[in-house]
Write a protein that holds these residues in place. Sequence first.
Motif, PDB file in Angstrom:
ATOM      1  N   VAL A  28       0.882  -1.042   0.079  1.00  0.00           N
ATOM      2  CA  VAL A  28       0.066  -0.233   0.198  1.00  0.00           C
ATOM      3  C   VAL A  28       1.096   1.358   0.043  1.00  0.00           C
ATOM      4  O   VAL A  28       2.021   1.255   0.612  1.00  0.00           O
ATOM      5  CB  VAL A  28      -1.075   0.160   1.143  1.00  0.00           C
ATOM      6  N   VAL A  29       0.646   2.162  -0.715  1.00  0.00           N
ATOM      7  CA  VAL A  29       1.394   3.466  -0.895  1.00  0.00           C
ATOM      8  C   VAL A  29       0.595   4.570  -0.647  1.00  0.00           C
ATOM      9  O   VAL A  29      -0.586   4.963  -1.093  1.00  0.00           O
ATOM     10  CB  VAL A  29       2.037   3.646  -2.475  1.00  0.00           C
ATOM     11  N   ALA A  30       1.305   5.310  -0.010  1.00  0.00           N
ATOM     12  CA  ALA A  30       0.585   6.744   0.386  1.00  0.00           C
ATOM     13  C   ALA A  30       1.591   7.914  -0.114  1.00  0.00           C
ATOM     14  O   ALA A  30       2.600   7.933  -0.046  1.00  0.00           O
ATOM     15  CB  ALA A  30       0.251   6.860   1.784  1.00  0.00           C
ATOM     16  N   ALA A  31       0.950   9.127  -0.300  1.00  0.00           N
ATOM     17  CA  ALA A  31       1.605  10.500  -0.485  1.00  0.00           C
ATOM     18  C   ALA A  31       1.053  11.704   0.157  1.00  0.00           C
ATOM     19  O   ALA A  31      -0.100  11.351   0.548  1.00  0.00           O
ATOM     20  CB  ALA A  31       1.661  10.695  -1.751  1.00  0.00           C
ATOM     21  N   ALA A  32       1.871  12.592   0.544  1.00  0.00           N
ATOM     22  CA  ALA A  32       1.323  13.542   1.196  1.00  0.00           C
ATOM     23  C   ALA A  32       1.995  14.797   0.418  1.00  0.00           C
ATOM     24  O   ALA A  32       2.983  14.957   0.188  1.00  0.00           O
ATOM     25  CB  ALA A  32       1.834  13.610   2.740  1.00  0.00           C
ATOM     26  N   VAL A  33       0.987  15.798   0.176  1.00  0.00           N
ATOM     27  CA  VAL A  33       1.495  16.929  -0.746  1.00  0.00           C
ATOM     28  C   VAL A  33       0.996  18.283   0.111  1.00  0.00           C
ATOM     29  O   VAL A  33       0.015  18.437   0.337  1.00  0.00           O
ATOM     30  CB  VAL A  33       0.848  17.020  -2.168  1.00  0.00           C
ATOM     31  N   HIS A  82      -1.425  -5.939  10.367  1.00  0.00           N
ATOM     32  CA  HIS A  82      -2.435  -4.864  10.817  1.00  0.00           C
ATOM     33  C   HIS A  82      -3.778  -4.516  10.115  1.00  0.00           C
ATOM     34  O   HIS A  82      -4.500  -3.718  10.546  1.00  0.00           O
ATOM     35  CB  HIS A  82      -1.564  -3.627  10.855  1.00  0.00           C
ATOM     36  N   ASN A  83      -4.090  -5.249   9.165  1.00  0.00           N
ATOM     37  CA  ASN A  83      -5.355  -4.918   8.310  1.00  0.00           C
ATOM     38  C   ASN A  83      -4.956  -4.042   7.303  1.00  0.00           C
ATOM     39  O   ASN A  83      -4.235  -3.166   7.574  1.00  0.00           O
ATOM     40  CB  ASN A  83      -6.770  -5.061   8.784  1.00  0.00           C
ATOM     41  N   ILE A  84      -5.601  -3.946   6.296  1.00  0.00           N
ATOM     42  CA  ILE A  84      -5.457  -2.879   5.143  1.00  0.00           C
ATOM     43  C   ILE A  84      -5.926  -1.567   5.426  1.00  0.00           C
ATOM     44  O   ILE A  84      -5.098  -0.476   5.291  1.00  0.00           O
ATOM     45  CB  ILE A  84      -6.139  -3.443   4.057  1.00  0.00           C
ATOM     46  N   ALA A  87      -2.928  -0.335   7.922  1.00  0.00           N
ATOM     47  CA  ALA A  87      -1.834  -0.052   7.155  1.00  0.00           C
ATOM     48  C   ALA A  87      -1.822   1.048   6.194  1.00  0.00           C
ATOM     49  O   ALA A  87      -0.826   1.812   5.861  1.00  0.00           O
ATOM     50  CB  ALA A  87      -1.459  -1.132   6.279  1.00  0.00           C
ATOM     51  N   SER A  88      -3.188   1.384   5.484  1.00  0.00           N
ATOM     52  CA  SER A  88      -3.157   2.675   4.850  1.00  0.00           C
ATOM     53  C   SER A  88      -3.089   3.853   5.494  1.00  0.00           C
ATOM     54  O   SER A  88      -2.251   5.041   5.035  1.00  0.00           O
ATOM     55  CB  SER A  88      -4.664   2.513   4.194  1.00  0.00           C
ATOM     56  N   ILE A  89      -3.655   3.917   6.647  1.00  0.00           N
ATOM     57  CA  ILE A  89      -3.405   5.035   7.753  1.00  0.00           C
ATOM     58  C   ILE A  89      -2.019   5.134   7.933  1.00  0.00           C
ATOM     59  O   ILE A  89      -1.387   6.321   7.987  1.00  0.00           O
ATOM     60  CB  ILE A  89      -4.549   5.259   8.725  1.00  0.00           C
ATOM     61  N   HIS A  90      -1.446   4.082   8.554  1.00  0.00           N
ATOM     62  CA  HIS A  90       0.028   4.060   8.867  1.00  0.00           C
ATOM     63  C   HIS A  90       0.791   4.781   7.747  1.00  0.00           C
ATOM     64  O   HIS A  90       1.805   5.350   7.760  1.00  0.00           O
ATOM     65  CB  HIS A  90       0.459   2.757   9.226  1.00  0.00           C
ATOM     66  N   ALA A  91       0.539   4.064   6.230  1.00  0.00           N
ATOM     67  CA  ALA A  91       1.231   4.683   5.346  1.00  0.00           C
ATOM     68  C   ALA A  91       1.239   6.133   5.187  1.00  0.00           C
ATOM     69  O   ALA A  91       2.156   6.841   4.852  1.00  0.00           O
ATOM     70  CB  ALA A  91       0.775   4.048   4.112  1.00  0.00           C
ATOM     71  N   MET A  92       0.010   6.552   5.478  1.00  0.00           N
ATOM     72  CA  MET A  92       0.004   8.201   5.277  1.00  0.00           C
ATOM     73  C   MET A  92       0.800   8.851   6.435  1.00  0.00           C
ATOM     74  O   MET A  92       1.362   9.798   6.021  1.00  0.00           O
ATOM     75  CB  MET A  92      -1.492   8.603   5.329  1.00  0.00           C
ATOM     76  N   TYR A 184       5.226 -11.259  -2.586  1.00  0.00           N
ATOM     77  CA  TYR A 184       4.488  -9.938  -2.734  1.00  0.00           C
ATOM     78  C   TYR A 184       2.776  -9.987  -2.793  1.00  0.00           C
ATOM     79  O   TYR A 184       2.371  -9.072  -2.665  1.00  0.00           O
ATOM     80  CB  TYR A 184       4.890  -9.419  -4.130  1.00  0.00           C
ATOM     81  N   HIS A 185       2.600 -11.068  -2.567  1.00  0.00           N
ATOM     82  CA  HIS A 185       1.274 -11.195  -2.301  1.00  0.00           C
ATOM     83  C   HIS A 185       0.708 -11.113  -0.682  1.00  0.00           C
ATOM     84  O   HIS A 185       1.467 -11.423   0.115  1.00  0.00           O
ATOM     85  CB  HIS A 185       0.546 -12.699  -2.654  1.00  0.00           C
ATOM     86  N   ARG A 186      -0.482 -10.589  -0.606  1.00  0.00           N
ATOM     87  CA  ARG A 186      -1.132 -10.477   0.619  1.00  0.00           C
ATOM     88  C   ARG A 186      -1.769 -11.637   1.411  1.00  0.00           C
ATOM     89  O   ARG A 186      -2.673 -12.232   0.481  1.00  0.00           O
ATOM     90  CB  ARG A 186      -2.176  -9.301   0.782  1.00  0.00           C
ATOM     91  N   GLN A 187      -1.104 -12.354   2.119  1.00  0.00           N
ATOM     92  CA  GLN A 187      -1.626 -13.635   2.632  1.00  0.00           C
ATOM     93  C   GLN A 187      -3.100 -13.466   3.188  1.00  0.00           C
ATOM     94  O   GLN A 187      -3.838 -14.761   3.388  1.00  0.00           O
ATOM     95  CB  GLN A 187      -0.686 -14.420   3.509  1.00  0.00           C
ATOM     96  N   SER A 188      -3.203 -12.179   3.560  1.00  0.00           N
ATOM     97  CA  SER A 188      -4.621 -12.126   4.430  1.00  0.00           C
ATOM     98  C   SER A 188      -5.833 -12.074   3.420  1.00  0.00           C
ATOM     99  O   SER A 188      -7.013 -11.931   3.612  1.00  0.00           O
ATOM    100  CB  SER A 188      -4.539 -11.137   5.382  1.00  0.00           C
ATOM    101  N   PHE A 189      -5.498 -11.822   2.177  1.00  0.00           N
ATOM    102  CA  PHE A 189      -6.463 -11.557   1.259  1.00  0.00           C
ATOM    103  C   PHE A 189      -7.075 -12.915   0.694  1.00  0.00           C
ATOM    104  O   PHE A 189      -6.259 -13.676   0.288  1.00  0.00           O
ATOM    105  CB  PHE A 189      -6.086 -10.530   0.129  1.00  0.00           C
ATOM    106  N   ARG A 190      -8.230 -12.908   0.325  1.00  0.00           N
ATOM    107  CA  ARG A 190      -8.822 -14.439  -0.035  1.00  0.00           C
ATOM    108  C   ARG A 190      -9.293 -14.148  -1.532  1.00  0.00           C
ATOM    109  O   ARG A 190     -10.116 -12.974  -1.969  1.00  0.00           O
ATOM    110  CB  ARG A 190      -9.791 -14.860   0.788  1.00  0.00           C
ATOM    111  N   LEU A 191      -9.185 -14.937  -2.428  1.00  0.00           N
ATOM    112  CA  LEU A 191      -9.874 -14.879  -3.773  1.00  0.00           C
ATOM    113  C   LEU A 191     -11.160 -14.924  -3.553  1.00  0.00           C
ATOM    114  O   LEU A 191     -11.902 -15.914  -2.855  1.00  0.00           O
ATOM    115  CB  LEU A 191      -9.296 -15.985  -4.761  1.00  0.00           C
ATOM    116  N   LYS A 192     -11.931 -14.198  -4.453  1.00  0.00           N
ATOM    117  CA  LYS A 192     -13.591 -14.556  -4.621  1.00  0.00           C
ATOM    118  C   LYS A 192     -13.887 -15.528  -5.867  1.00  0.00           C
ATOM    119  O   LYS A 192     -13.638 -14.823  -7.064  1.00  0.00           O
ATOM    120  CB  LYS A 192     -14.078 -13.202  -4.681  1.00  0.00           C
ATOM    121  N   TYR A 193     -14.311 -16.709  -5.701  1.00  0.00           N
ATOM    122  CA  TYR A 193     -14.549 -17.558  -6.524  1.00  0.00           C
ATOM    123  C   TYR A 193     -15.929 -17.482  -7.106  1.00  0.00           C
ATOM    124  O   TYR A 193     -16.839 -16.927  -6.322  1.00  0.00           O
ATOM    125  CB  TYR A 193     -14.442 -18.928  -6.236  1.00  0.00           C
TER     126      TYR A 193
END
Length: 194
Positions: A28-33, A82-84, A87-92, A184-193
């Motif tokens: 997950v990638v975040a930017a601040a401007v 930490h869940n997505i 993780a998103s907020i922490h990246a910010m 590089y895959h997220r082990q906590s994410f599940r495929l939706k069949y």
Amino acid sequence: MELIKNWSNLYIEAGCDEVGRGCLSGPVVAAAVILDDDFKQNLVNDSKKLTFKTRMDLDSYIKDNVKNYAIAELPPAFIDEHNILNASIHAMHRALDQLTITPELILVDGNKFHPYNYIPHQCIIKGDSKVLSIAAASILAKNYRDKLMIELHEEYPQYGWDTNFGYATKKHQEALIKHGPTQYHRQSFRLKYD
């Protein structure tokens, strides 16, 4: 549509956005401007509304014409632990840590954020299509992540990361079933069949 340049006109504002929340692989990638006073909108808009080429063309324009910017990433292992959302907020937060100018108000795309260094923040739903600094952050974050996924594609071409950038396309899901996950895959994410 003209985006709002200043939310308040009273404070040094940092716009924040992240990219890669819904992906099966990659960080997950975040930017601040922090915008310069005379920053012109040019073609800057929500990164999802721009073509790949337009976004890439805007990359150096933004970096050369803003007061300050920073980009941060967090790897799949951090997301799994930490869940997505966290993780998103922490990246910010990590992106904000790297700014050399301290903002007085943080503008965040979305509806959730954790307080950062006692600096007031404002969550703005669809902020990347309303506020110029958030839109600029969305472009920098998306460009950084897309370039990274294209590089990782060289290592694992079977997943199609040069075109799906880690999102759960049919090709990506089929490759995961056939070849299994990479580091590089997220082990906590599940495929939706189907």
